[in-house]
Write an enzyme that holds these catalytic residues in place. Structure first.
Site, PDB file in Angstrom:
ATOM      1  N   GLY A 172       0.833  -1.208   0.000  1.00  0.00           N
ATOM      2  CA  GLY A 172       0.000   0.000   0.000  1.00  0.00           C
ATOM      3  C   GLY A 172       0.862   1.250   0.000  1.00  0.00           C
ATOM      4  O   GLY A 172       0.634   2.169  -0.762  1.00  0.00           O
ATOM      5  N   GLY A 210       0.937   0.429  13.300  1.00  0.00           N
ATOM      6  CA  GLY A 210       0.197  -0.819  13.443  1.00  0.00           C
ATOM      7  C   GLY A 210       0.703  -1.670  14.596  1.00  0.00           C
ATOM      8  O   GLY A 210      -0.058  -2.031  15.504  1.00  0.00           O
ATOM      9  N   GLU A 218       8.316   2.809   8.157  1.00  0.00           N
ATOM     10  CA  GLU A 218       8.709   4.032   7.466  1.00  0.00           C
ATOM     11  C   GLU A 218      10.171   4.400   7.741  1.00  0.00           C
ATOM     12  O   GLU A 218      10.817   5.049   6.928  1.00  0.00           O
ATOM     13  CB  GLU A 218       7.833   5.205   7.937  1.00  0.00           C
ATOM     14  CG  GLU A 218       6.429   4.776   8.337  1.00  0.00           C
ATOM     15  CD  GLU A 218       5.371   5.273   7.408  1.00  0.00           C
ATOM     16  OE1 GLU A 218       5.688   5.484   6.230  1.00  0.00           O
ATOM     17  OE2 GLU A 218       4.231   5.449   7.850  1.00  0.00           O
TER      18      GLU A 218
END
Lengths: 333, 714
Positions: free
Chosen positions: B235, B505, B663
């Site tokens: 994603g 998450g 990230e």
């Protein structure tokens, strides 16, 4: 759904007869470019005649050092052929520098020669393109042209030819064998297979409708020739050339260039044989200054656009480096 | 820290690996759905104006075509919903960007829909458009907030005065281009309506968010919307919320009263999926001669659409990275005729840290100081932006560990002097940073009488390994083998949970799973460990825990190193080696964490050297819109990559101790490569990507410099 007919021809005669009958018929090789163009709406054939399984699928090495390569030989097979790797390493290198392993497994020799430009405007049917719709204009000249041609272009088209293999073939003086729709055969040097865009960019080759490429003849390379294919691209694999050079040289006992052939990729609407540079180099000692002078002379005719102007000096540098390194290799050997 | 009984920290194989490699795993587009139909969008070929006529007659005449939708006949959406106008699909004839959905065909086969879409004739009233970002755009303004909620403008101290007084200064402008998140699996949706209830099989990063958004747009109660997101093939932020194609599928299903599916082609992805906004960033640094930073001024100009303000948090790392007393940070956005840019891996921090970490390297060169030493000298005690203590901050440890592993001490700092044959060789480094976000989440755990366990949470695994990590968290908290528990994720109805974005998450979901499991273990004590016939179930919610958490500055850090070589003849660039050392709390799932870091660093390499969406000013779209034209690093580009992490214990983060890592690995890698390029050539490239024309300009500049010094490079 957009329908088209598909026929797997039994032999060249049947294939040619089928294609000659319909103006909207095309030959299909590996389909790695044609099928994409059909999906994009750029090509819309009514009949697709599959010639990828004709018996033009052999590589024949002759005692005199020449070779005959069937038009349906797959790119991967040709790249890996031991005779090709030994006698024409430039050809093998050019193939391995192109596409991906998957594509090379299906793409054919003839299909590779006849692949179309990857110019983004040519491939986008919502935009003008003189090659696709004559007279509609060429947005690349003012728009995205970084990857496009600097030599042999016209005000109507600046597309570049994408093939790596064709560059090697042109450097090796290869000739295509053609079979016309009426069964007549003829040969055309690979270099002369393509025509420059001029004011008819829609016309890309000398082929007439129904002409079928059946084989490529490779003359024996000059004795003692060293050859190399060097490709400069953004990504290290699976990318078209920004500039590529296919070069073959032989040096005499006095250290002069006895034979020199240079072909360029990524810079012109066809694989570009650098004859001006060759003329200047033949019989000369290949020091860097001489090489640079010859390369500059070749590129004097370049008509770069703002975003591909870097290709001019890059091509010069690449010609110099390729031949310099070839000669050095020869010296070491 | 690892005992044999513990699962966390052990290299558990990806739990859904076998399903994926055998093809058993079903992705959103693949769910068998009876009576399915297909929708194909018709996209605008102008960048601004309005559609004046839609002639669908030829399309409707084709076999298999059920309907042609346009803004005149599409069902009305609730345009009061708090979502971007990008999602108000077919609600008006206005065209706001090239490629916008202006009509659509629904048909009984994919092929029919596609052919009919090409047969729809559109007439437009075009207006002049502007898609080009300029630093001096007169319409550019400072937004009140950037995407992390921080202000668009912030100044502490007096930057101009500090800069004027600084004995050493740098001032440079850096640019980053449009980058396209290009997940392997394109955006795909199956939409089905049943008696007023909507079910989506949808590829997204947050089924709960997706359900909320669709409920708002279609005026439904949240419990009337189910979103199933079993597996997702990547994603990178682009699936953070549903995009216009998903809305189109729901609209189409409403009209034809049958299930409708859509999957974007790769070419469509470039126009219909948001991109990372390009940036033009100016950074001015002021420092003492001993390297202490006295002033930082960082301004980023970025585009937004005319539909929605979106301002990436490009200067946010600068607000807290280094201990400078006077710091000014500004984001400006310029409205253009483009689709609204959106999140792409480490939004804001990735382009922002390219600029900041390049600037720090420039300062190190200016000072004649080692760039690692310079960073260590500017290490703050407290968060310089907020004054809060850090929950943990291990940047210095990462820098030192990385330097040792990379062999930094052997480095000759002189730029442009190493030659290996035709190659110029250089090394560089940069710091990595990403905030550690945690949002409230719920989770349910159930003990069955047969001593197996079911954990349910509205999480989603977008390929990151969340299923594996959460399985490990649950197994550890329950004190059972992973084989005795089943994890159910990927449905909106599984409860409130944040989306898989912002690297939140693992910490958010992990905490809720941990809490539920620990509570269940407690409850089972009352039953002497024997689960009653009806089973036992516990629901946990971390909302209050988060509120009670200490008020700290929470971040993750890293250090990245790169060695590059530049062909002195041609300017071709090769990356020989990259090495990253990261500190992100406790690494729960080493196998999938390693993959995450490797992938992120590769994306950073790709950003440094290859990726650029080529804006076509004339047409208003992207000239390159397939993978032949938009280059992402291939295997052959990826060098020897090394990933290491520190065993960081941050017990003030969450009970599990894990922070997000998705990230972190991309932030800083482009700067490390650009800094290595400078070390190789002695010339700074400040504009990404560093493709061959920029590399060759640098070589030319290098030769000019060498000529001045009277020494030939060649």
């Amino acid at each position: 759904m957009r329908e088209f007919a598909y026929v797997r021809a039994a032999d060249a005669a049947e294939a040619a007869a089928l294609v000659a009958e319909r103006p909207d018929a095309v030959y299909l090789g590996g389909g790695t470019n044609l099928v994409d163009l059909m999906k994009l709406g750029v090509a819309g054939p009514g009949l697709v005649v599959d010639v990828s399984r004709l018996d033009h699928d052999r590589i024949e090495h002759r005692a005199d050092g020449s070779a005959l390569i069937g038009a349906a030989v797959r790119n991967g097979e040709l790249a890996g052929d031991l005779g090709v790797r030994e006698r024409f390493p430039l050809l093998s290198q050019s193939l391995l520098a192109g596409a991906s392993g998957q594509l090379r497994t299906v793409a054919t020799v003839a299909g590779n020669l006849l692949q179309r430009t990857r110019c983004g405007y040519f491939q986008d049917v919502t935009k003008p393109c003189n090659k696709r719709e004559p007279g509609s204009g060429c947005p690349a000249i003012e728009g995205a042209h970084r990857d496009l041609a600097i030599l042999g272009t016209s005000e109507h088209c600046v597309a570049s030819h994408p093939s790596d293999m064709a560059v090697a073939l042109v450097a090796l003086d290869a000739v295509v064998r053609l079979r016309s729709a009426d069964g007549a055969t003829r040969t055309v040097p690979v270099e002369e297979l393509y025509v420059l865009p001029g004011d008819t960019p829609q016309r890309e080759t000398v082929l007439e409708h129904g002409d079928l490429i059946t084989a490529v003849e490779l003359p024996a390379p000059p004795p003692g020739a060293e050859m190399v294919y060097r490709k400069v691209r953004d990504r290290r694999s699976y990318a078209f050339a920004l500039v590529s050079v296919g070069a073959a040289v032989s040096v005499d006992e006095a250290g002069r260039l006895a034979d020199v052939r240079i072909a360029l990729g990524g810079v012109a609407p066809r694989p570009w044989r650098a004859r001006t540079a060759e003329e200047l180099l033949r019989g000369r000692r290949p020091d860097v200054a001489t090489l640079r002078e010859a390369a500059r002379a070749e590129l004097a005719a370049a008509r770069p656009l703002p975003d591909n102007a870097f290709k001019v000096d890059l091509t010069i540098d690449l010609i110099v480096a390729a031949i310099r390194d070839l000669v050095a290799r020869k010296d070491r050997a | 820290m690892t005992t044999v009984e513990q699962t966390i920290g052990a290299p558990l194989t990806r739990v859904d690996g076998p399903q994926k490699v055998t093809g058993e795993a079903l992705y959103s587009y693949e769910f068998p759905t009876p009576d399915i139909t297909y929708v194909w969008p018709v996209q605008s070929t102008i960048a601004r104006g309005r559609v004046t006529e839609v002639d669908a007659s030829a399309a409707l005449a084709l076999p298999g075509v059920l309907t042609v939708l346009d803004s005149g006949n599409a069902p009305r959406l609730n345009t009061d919903a708090e979502v971007s106008a990008d999602l108000f699909v077919l609600q008006s004839p206005e065209v706001a960007y090239h490629g916008q959905i202006v009509a659509a065909v629904v048909a009984t086969s994919l092929e029919s829909a596609r052919e009919a879409a090409a047969a729809v004739r559109l007439s437009y009233a075009p207006e002049p458009h502007d898609v080009v970002l300029r630093a001096d755009d007169e319409a550019a303004y400072v937004p009140e907030r950037v995407t992390d909620g921080g202000p668009g403008f912030e100044e502490r101290g007096d930057v101009e005065r500090a800069l004027a007084a600084a004995p050493v200064r740098t001032d440079a402008t850096y640019t980053t281009p449009v980058e396209h998140p290009s997940p392997m699996e394109p955006h795909a949706t199956i939409a089905s309506w049943q008696e007023g209830r909507l079910t989506l099989h949808d590829s997204n990063q947050g089924p709960r968010f997706a359900a909320q958004l669709m409920a708002g747009l279609f005026g439904l109660d949240l419990d009337a919307v189910e979103v199933v997101t079993e597996h997702v093939g990547g994603g990178f932020g682009s699936k953070g919320i549903p995009r216009s194609p998903a809305v189109l599928a729901v609209l189409a299903a409403q009209v034809v009263r049958r299930p409708v599916k859509i999957a974007l082609t790769r070419q469509q992805m470039f126009a219909l999926v948001p991109h990372r906004a390009p940036t033009i960033q100016r950074i001015r640094l002021g420092a003492e001669r001993d390297g202490r930073l006295t002033a930082i001024d960082h301004e980023s100009v970025q585009p937004r659409s005319r539909m929605l303000e979106f301002a990436d948090q490009t200067v946010s790392s600068t607000r807290m990275m280094y201990a400078a007393p006077d710091v000014r940070t500004t984001v400006k956005v310029a409205p253009l005729d483009i689709m609204t840019p959106a999140w792409f891996r480490a939004p804001g921090h990735t382009p922002g840290m390219f600029a900041l970490e390049s600037a720090i390297d420039e300062l190190a060169v200016e000072l004649g100081m080692d760039p690692i030493e310079l960073r260590i000298r500017n290490e703050p005690e407290l968060d310089p932006g907020t004054g809060k203590p850090f929950s943990s901050r291990s940047l210095v440890e990462c820098l030192r560990e990385g330097a040792e592993r990379f062999g930094w001490e052997r480095r000759d700092p002189a730029p442009g002097v190493r030659r290996e044959g035709r190659w110029l060789v250089g090394t560089g480094m940069a710091a990595s940073h990403h905030p550690d976000y945690t949002l409230p989440s719920t989770a349910t755990v159930r003990a069955e009488p047969d001593a197996t366990f079911v954990v349910r949470i509205g999480a989603v695994d977008i390929g990151t390994g969340a299923r594996t990590a959460l399985t490990q968290v649950a197994a550890d908290a329950l004190g059972v083998s992973p084989t005795r528990l089943r994890l159910e994720i990927g449905r909106a109805s599984l409860g409130v949970a944040p989306f898989a974005g912002g690297s939140m998450g693992t910490s958010s979901w992990g905490w809720a799973v941990h809490k539920a499991c620990r509570a269940l273990v407690e409850e089972m004590r009352g039953y002497a460990g024997v689960v009653p016939d009806g089973g036992l179930e516990v629901v946990a919610d971390t909302t209050e825990d988060l509120q009670e958490r200490a008020d700290l500055s929470r971040h993750t850090f890293g250090a990245q190193f790169a060695q590059v070589r530049v062909d002195a003849d041609t300017g071709e660039i090769r990356v020989d080696r990259m090495l990253g050392v990261f500190a992100a709390g406790r690494i729960l799932s080493p196998a999938t964490a390693r993959s995450q870091f490797l992938g992120a660093m590769t994306m950073g390499l790709s950003m440094a050297l290859l990726e650029v969406g080529e804006v076509d000013p004339a047409f208003g779209d992207f000239a390159n819109h397939d993978f032949a034209g938009y280059h992402i690093a291939a295997n052959a580009d990826v060098p020897k990559l090394e990933v290491h992490w520190l065993d960081e214990h941050d017990d003030r983060s969450n009970p599990v101790g894990g922070k997000g890592i998705g990230e972190l690995g991309i932030v800083g890698s482009a700067a490390a490569i650009a800094n290595a390029f400078h070390h190789a050539t002695g010339v700074r490239v400040r504009d990404l990507p560093i493709r061959i024309e920029r590399s060759r300009e640098a070589l030319r500049a290098m030769r000019d410099l060498a000529g001045e010094r009277g020494s030939g490079v060649r």
